[in-house]
Write a protein that holds these residues in place. Structure first.
Motif, PDB file in Angstrom:
ATOM      1  N   LYS A  24       0.852  -1.185   0.000  1.00  0.00           N
ATOM      2  CA  LYS A  24       0.000   0.000   0.000  1.00  0.00           C
ATOM      3  C   LYS A  24       0.892   1.239   0.000  1.00  0.00           C
ATOM      4  N   MET A  25       0.442   2.277  -0.711  1.00  0.00           N
ATOM      5  CA  MET A  25       1.198   3.523  -0.727  1.00  0.00           C
ATOM      6  C   MET A  25       1.360   4.078   0.682  1.00  0.00           C
ATOM      7  N   TYR A  69       4.517   2.900   2.374  1.00  0.00           N
ATOM      8  CA  TYR A  69       5.816   3.191   1.762  1.00  0.00           C
ATOM      9  C   TYR A  69       6.599   4.185   2.615  1.00  0.00           C
ATOM     10  N   LEU A 113       2.627   1.480  -6.799  1.00  0.00           N
ATOM     11  CA  LEU A 113       1.723   1.742  -5.680  1.00  0.00           C
ATOM     12  C   LEU A 113       0.723   2.848  -6.012  1.00  0.00           C
TER      13      LEU A 113
END
Length: 288
Positions: free
Chosen positions: A197-198, A201, A224
């Protein structure tokens, strides 16, 4: 600096750098060290409290014309110790890398990452990730397992060829890998950072040595972002605008590239593909 001092003292590279520490057998760790040592011995997973079975390893010391004979034994000692003698309730894996093979491997991985950036393989990558061996740090994925899973799910011949080249270079770089099969299905030798998932990150990842020397971080951000857009679009078409509302609230003015891709994708999907009308269509138009 420490490795440079050791090299100066020895007059050559050390034979092996062994990490009795967690999560060190990563692409991000191995590639920057490729010119510093001949072999890298480390674990993709967390290392249990007992660490290496040093008594077993030291008992194996004898003159060997091929040092990999000794280091392979250390890999097997580790897996055997945690399967039979040590803490048998924890996952354990260890692998040996040939650092002279890492430049070829890194070049192949670069080509793969460039192709992912240029192409559209969001769904295939997410499916492969969902089936890939992950470790206690769930953002760390076994690279060999990921590539094998991705190969099974793609039809693009360019991507299949790129995977084939990476897998061949990976096989030459990983001399030996072993693990306790009670707690994991596979451990092929190297993990890589790949959050799903972004929101997961870590921006600090952009500054690590591997990111500065490669485009893996760009590939991650690109994938992403596309994955985020696809998820929001699918939810909106199903009548759930929560993800779209949250994105607008959290990202207004922050990521114009991602916002532009979301606008284009959702406009096309909602109003061209599906001819969406009514209150949902009006709210989508207002949010966009």
């Amino acid at each position: 600096r420490g490795l440079a001092e050791i090299r100066a003292f020895l007059g050559r590279k050390p034979d092996v750098l062994a990490f009795d520490a967690c999560y060190m057998q990563m692409v991000e760790m191995a590639c920057p060290l490729r010119d510093q040592v001949d072999y890298l011995l480390a674990s993709e997973e967390g290392v249990p409290g007992d660490g290496f079975p040093y008594d077993w390893n030291l008992a194996d010391f004898r003159p060997e014309p091929d040092p990999t004979v000794l280091f392979r034994g250390w890999v097997d000692n580790y897996a055997r110790y945690y399967a039979t003698t040590g803490n048998k309730t924890v996952p354990a894996t260890l692998s040996l890398l040939d650092c002279s093979r890492l430049a070829e491997f890194q070049s192949a991985l670069e080509a793969f990452a460039r192709l992912v950036i240029e192409g559209r393989f969001t769904q295939e990558i997410n499916t492969a990730l969902s089936r890939t061996q992950r470790f206690k740090n769930t953002d760390h994925k076994d690279l060999g397992d990921f590539l094998a899973n991705l190969r099974k799910g793609v039809g693009d011949p360019r991507l299949i060829q790129a995977i084939t080249v990476v897998e061949a270079a990976y096989a030459r770089a990983v001399v030996h890998s072993n693990f306790n099969p009670t707690f994991m299905k596979i451990a092929t030798g190297m993990s890589v950072y790949f959050p799903e998932k972004m929101a997961f990150y870590e921006r600090s990842y952009d500054a690590c040595a591997h990111s500065r020397a490669s485009n893996w971080d760009e590939m991650l951000r690109t994938h992403l972002a596309r994955s985020t857009v696809a998820e929001i679009v699918d939810e909106a078409l199903a009548g759930d605008l929560g993800g779209l509302r949250a994105f607008v609230a959290e990202n207004a003015g922050r990521d114009s590239t991602l916002a532009r891709e979301l606008v284009e994708s959702l406009n096309f999907a909602a109003f061209v593909d599906h001819g969406l009308q009514g209150q949902a269509a009006r709210e989508i138009s207002g949010l966009l």
